[in-house]
Every structure is written in structure tokens, then in C-alpha cells.
Write an enzyme that holds these catalytic residues in place. Structure first.
Site, mmCIF file in Angstrom:
data_model
loop_
_atom_site.group_PDB
_atom_site.id
_atom_site.type_symbol
_atom_site.label_atom_id
_atom_site.label_comp_id
_atom_site.label_asym_id
_atom_site.label_seq_id
_atom_site.Cartn_x
_atom_site.Cartn_y
_atom_site.Cartn_z
ATOM 1 N N ASN A 195 0.826 -1.226 0.000
ATOM 2 C CA ASN A 195 0.000 0.000 0.000
ATOM 3 C C ASN A 195 0.857 1.271 0.000
ATOM 4 O O ASN A 195 0.735 2.130 0.863
ATOM 5 C CB ASN A 195 -1.009 0.005 1.160
ATOM 6 C CG ASN A 195 -0.364 -0.031 2.535
ATOM 7 O OD1 ASN A 195 0.803 -0.379 2.678
ATOM 8 N ND2 ASN A 195 -1.120 0.332 3.552
ATOM 9 N N HIS A 214 -6.269 -8.804 4.820
ATOM 10 C CA HIS A 214 -6.641 -7.871 5.894
ATOM 11 C C HIS A 214 -8.139 -8.068 6.096
ATOM 12 O O HIS A 214 -8.949 -7.548 5.329
ATOM 13 C CB HIS A 214 -6.290 -6.449 5.443
ATOM 14 C CG HIS A 214 -6.765 -5.373 6.371
ATOM 15 N ND1 HIS A 214 -5.896 -4.539 7.045
ATOM 16 C CD2 HIS A 214 -8.006 -4.982 6.729
ATOM 17 C CE1 HIS A 214 -6.602 -3.680 7.776
ATOM 18 N NE2 HIS A 214 -7.880 -3.926 7.600
ATOM 19 N N HIS A 263 -2.762 -10.029 10.970
ATOM 20 C CA HIS A 263 -3.116 -9.444 12.282
ATOM 21 C C HIS A 263 -4.435 -9.948 12.883
ATOM 22 O O HIS A 263 -5.393 -9.173 13.032
ATOM 23 C CB HIS A 263 -3.081 -7.929 12.238
ATOM 24 C CG HIS A 263 -3.629 -7.263 10.997
ATOM 25 N ND1 HIS A 263 -4.891 -7.495 10.506
ATOM 26 C CD2 HIS A 263 -3.070 -6.362 10.150
ATOM 27 C CE1 HIS A 263 -5.086 -6.758 9.429
ATOM 28 N NE2 HIS A 263 -3.987 -6.071 9.187
ATOM 29 N N ASP A 307 3.159 -5.699 11.490
ATOM 30 C CA ASP A 307 2.322 -4.598 10.958
ATOM 31 C C ASP A 307 2.941 -3.249 11.330
ATOM 32 O O ASP A 307 2.227 -2.297 11.667
ATOM 33 C CB ASP A 307 0.864 -4.697 11.437
ATOM 34 C CG ASP A 307 -0.070 -3.813 10.597
ATOM 35 O OD1 ASP A 307 0.400 -3.204 9.613
ATOM 36 O OD2 ASP A 307 -1.262 -3.733 10.941
HETATM 37 O O1 DOR Z 1 -3.455 0.164 11.320
HETATM 38 C C1 DOR Z 1 -3.105 -0.212 10.218
HETATM 39 N N1 DOR Z 1 -2.244 0.513 9.473
HETATM 40 N N2 DOR Z 1 -3.583 -1.342 9.742
HETATM 41 C C2 DOR Z 1 -3.360 -1.720 8.482
HETATM 42 O O2 DOR Z 1 -3.844 -2.747 8.101
HETATM 43 C C3 DOR Z 1 -2.590 -0.869 7.553
HETATM 44 C C4 DOR Z 1 -1.669 0.001 8.281
HETATM 45 C C5 DOR Z 1 -1.093 1.111 7.477
HETATM 46 O O3 DOR Z 1 -0.746 0.929 6.308
HETATM 47 O O4 DOR Z 1 -0.928 2.217 8.028
HETATM 48 ZN ZN ZN Z 2 -3.787 -4.813 7.763
#
Ligand code: DOR
Ligand code: ZN
Length: 427
Positions: free
Chosen positions: A92, A179, A233, A306
Site C-alpha cells: 500500500n 486484511h 493481524h 504490521d
Molecule cells: O493500522 C493499520 N495501518 N492497519 C493496516 O492494516 C494498515 C496500516 C497502514 O498501512 O498504516
Molecule cells: Zn492490515
């Protein structure tokens, strides 16, 4: 000991099974210690444990796109400090890692850092939009050799797309890392575990079932396609029950839990400190107990950090608006030692399985998660099992400061990390 030391004798280390050994690091591999020449550089490891280097399946390195929050270099430096010799860079980013070119670009950044191995996670769908599959096959066949695919941050919500993705990656023994968050049960504003706490604090909640219903669907799709799904997670007792059921049935499901879901609970959000805003949200004590037990008995295969660095301007907002995510790489081992080992729930050999061998297997990473035997790659971490320290967020190698452990007294086990025979961190 010099940073470029290619020949080093680690003397008198204790192994995870309690045995003692000398380890001779020569040209990136473990060589027969009796072949070490007179006068070779020595590292006295008396009282220290030598463990295979840790492997993280779930790391947000933010490059390209958000270099103000983290770079491949700063994130992997944090990884080395945490005892990791391999991380999986989540997709991402901006642009999203959804093409072979993008995957090779991130892999190239990884090769240049020298802090640890960087494996690239490819997106499941183009732009993480959940509409059409990304170039899964091309990413797998690329120089990056992608094996783990995830839209992490978002859920692959369309069951037909999920089915197709699972079918597709089978051909190259890939895995879909999901996720699990039903976007209707846990809408965009949801930012707290749905409980008396969300009501009390006036924060939109998401029920634990918003996670477990997706897990239940996905394990059945994994059965249907005879393919591999990995649950990112895991945070709830219901998800643990579903995964236990699926494993008993022989379904190819693996799962990870984060350090923060092992240690931190919902009441921490009562101060509206956005450091504690994360997806999935911090859960209540009965859920923490369930994921701890599942990690101990192997229902949850691995720890995944994570590690989610965020720039200050993305956290300095009202709780419901701030970005979710918290740092994890540097304190991961300390948290697992505290919650699982020091409490008597798990021994060191099981910790190695959960933090090194299993994640390497799940990610298909040859040369990581291997036992410390002659001929194996020299990827290892030296650990002082009794060292403790108060965590200081400002002392991090990460560019970000959203460290949920700041001010906590925790085990501080990592003494030195070696990747491919070179020292990448020394306290
Ligand atoms: O809290 C989160 N932050 N959960 C996720 O699944 C993605 C992550 C992020 O990319 O900041
Ligand atoms: Zn995630």
C-alpha cells in the site's frame, strides 16, 4: 568487531534448545567452528542466546510515496535493531505495488540498503481498488519473485475476486494475505473495538465479528480452491476459533498476530492518544488471552509486526480522523518475550518457530528461518534474555514516532544482528 567483518567466531552462545555452540561466520555462511583460524575476530557470547534472524511478514516501509514517514532504508534499519534479517514490504505505497515494474523497484531499493533482506508483497487488486486482479503472475515471475500478495490496509471484499486470486497464485505456490475487515460491518469511520469502551468514549466501533466473518469466508474459499490463505493481524477470539476449525479440517490457512494485539488493550484509547489508533483496533482482555493461547498452541503460526509508520501530521488529528497504525519492528521481540516467554506460555524454540521459521516458510523465503547449522546462511540475532529498558520513541531508527510502547519498561533483548554474515546492528 567491524561492520564489514566477514570472518567472525561467536564463542559460547546458547541455542534456543538450550545447547551451547560456537558459531563461525565465514563469507556469509556458518562454517565449521573448528576450522576457524587462530586469531580470527571473536565475539564473546557467554550468557547470550543465538537465534536465527527474525522474519517479518508484514512491514509498511512507505517508499515510494511517503518517505516523510519511512523509507526502505530507515525501516530496514529499524528491522535490524529489532533482530530481523528479512521483512516483507507491504504493497500500500504510492504508487501501489501492483505491477512487475513496481515490485522490482521496491526490491531494488531493498538490495541497496544492506540492513536486511527485503521481500516484496504485491497487491491483490489494481490500485488496491478491489475491482480487478493486479499482475499477480508477472509479479511472481519478475526479478522480485513475489510470493505474498495483499491489499493490506484494505480487505479484498469481493468473494469472487478472492476466489480467483486464490486460484491464480496456486500455480507458483503464492499466498493471499488478507486484511480481514468487512467494510460494511466496520465502515470507514470505525476506529475502536465495539464494546462498552466505544460507547463510553463516543468512538465509532467495529465488532470482532467484522474480522471473523471474513476469515470464515476466506478459509472456505481456500478449501474450495485448495490454495493458501494467510490471515493478517488476527485480533479476536472468534477468528481464532475459525482458524482452529479450518486447520483441523486440513485447510491451508496460516495466521499471524501483531505484538500490539498481544500486549495492548482497548482501555489505552481512553486518552484519545492517536498512537493507539490501529486497524484492527486494540481489543479487550478476553481477546488478548485468546490470541496469546493461539500463538502458544500454533493455531496462530507467526508474529507479524504490521510496523506502520506515520508522519506526525497524519496522527495529529481527532481520534476518528487520524491515520491508523503503529510502529512494531524494534520492540516486537521484547513484547513477545514479555508476553509469551517470561509468562511461561512459550519456550525459546517455539519463539524461533513463530518469529523466524514459520514466517520464512509462509513467505517462501529460502535462506531465512533456517537452523544455525554449518552450511546455513549466517542470518542470526544474539539475545540477552534478561536485559530490560524503558522504551524511548525518540531513540528509534524509524523516521516515525508513533511508538505505542514509549515509556514502557520492556525486555530489550537484541544485542547484535547478523545478516549474510555481516553485522547489521550492535547495541
Ligand atoms: O493500522 C493499520 N495501518 N492497519 C493496516 O492494516 C494498515 C496500516 C497502514 O498501512 O498504516
Ligand atoms: Zn492490515
Amino acid at each position: 568487531m567491524t561492520a564489514n567483518s566477514t570472518h567472525l567466531l561467536i564463542a559460547g552462545a546458547t541455542l534456543a534448545d538450550g545447547g551451547r555452540a560456537d558459531l563461525y561466520l565465514a563469507d556469509g555462511v556458518l562454517a565449521d567452528p573448528t576450522s576457524a583460524p587462530e586469531g580470527v575476530e571473536r565475539f564473546d557470547a557467554d550468557g547470550l542466546l543465538a537465534l536465527p534472524g527474525l522474519v517479518d511478514l508484514h512491514t509498511h516501509l512507505r517508499e515510494p510515496g511517503r518517505e516523510d514517514a519511512e523509507t526502505v532504508d530507515s525501516g530496514t534499519a529499524a528491522a535490524a535493531r529489532g533482530g530481523f534479517t528479512c521483512v516483507h514490504a507491504m504493497a500500500n505505497t504510492d504508487p501501489v505495488t501492483d505491477t512487475a515494474e513496481a515490485a522490482e523497484y521496491v526490491a531494488g531499493l531493498g538490495e541497496r540498503t544492506g540492513h536486511c533482506e527485503v521481500r516484496v508483497v504485491g497487491a491483490v487488486t489494481k490500485r488496491l481498488a478491489g475491482e480487478e486482479l493486479a499482475e499477480l503472475g508477472l509479479m511472481a515471475a519478475s526479478g522480485a519473485g513475489v510470493r505474498v500478495f495483499s491489499d493490506d490496509g484494505r480487505c479484498v471484499n469481493d468473494p469472487l475476486l478472492m476466489r480467483r486470486a486464490l486460484s491464480y497464485v496456486k500455480a507458483f505456490d503464492g499466498v493471499i494475505a488478507q486484511h480481514s475487515q468487512d467494510p460494511r460491518l466496520a465502515g470507514p469511520g470505525a476506529c475502536c473495538h465495539e464494546s462498552e469502551w466505544s460507547g463510553l468514549l463516543g468512538l465509532p466501533g467495529w465488532p470482532s465479528q467484522a474480522e471473523s466473518v471474513v476469515v470464515a469466508r476466506d478459509v472456505q474459499l481456500a478449501e474450495l480452491t485448495d490454495s493458501r490463505v494467510h490471515v493478517c493481524h488476527v485480533s479476536t477470539a472468534e477468528s481464532v476459533d475459525v482458524i482452529r476449525w479450518a486447520k483441523k479440517r486440513g485447510i491451508k490457512v496460516t495466521a499471524e498476530v501483531t505484538p500490539h494485539h498481544l500486549l495492548l488493550d482497548t482501555p489505552l484509547v481512553a486518552g484519545y492518544d492517536t498512537t493507539f489508533k490501529v486497524n484492527p483496533p486494540l481489543r479487550t482482555s478476553e481477546h488478548l488471552e485468546a490470541v496469546r493461547e493461539a500463538l502458544a498452541d500454533g493455531t496462530i503460526d507467526a508474529v507479524g509486526t504490521d510496523h506502520a509508520p506515520h508522519a506526525r501530521q497524519d496522527k495529529d488529528h481527532p481520534f476518528d480522523v487520524a491515520l491508523p497504525g503503529m510502529l512494531g519492528l524494534e520492540q516486537a521481540l521484547g513484547v513477545v518475550v514479555e508476553v509469551m516467554v517470561n509468562s511461561g506460555r512459550m519456550d525459546w524454540a517455539t519463539l524461533v518457530e513463530r518469529m523466524s521459521s514459520a514466517p520464512a516458510r509462509i513467505g517462501g523465503v529460502a535462506g531465512q528461518g533456517r537452523p544455525l547449522l554449518t552450511g546455513e546462511p549466517a542470518n542470526l540475532v544474539l539475545v540477552d534474555p534478561s536485559a530490560r529498558a524503558v522504551v524511548d520513541a525518540a531513540a528509534s531508527a524509524s523516521r516515525a514516532r508513533n511508538n505505542p510502547y514509549h515509556g514502557r519498561d520492556l525486555p530489550d533483548p537484541v544485542v547484535a544482528t547478523f545478516w549474510r554474515g555481516r553485522i547489521t546492528h550492535r547495541r
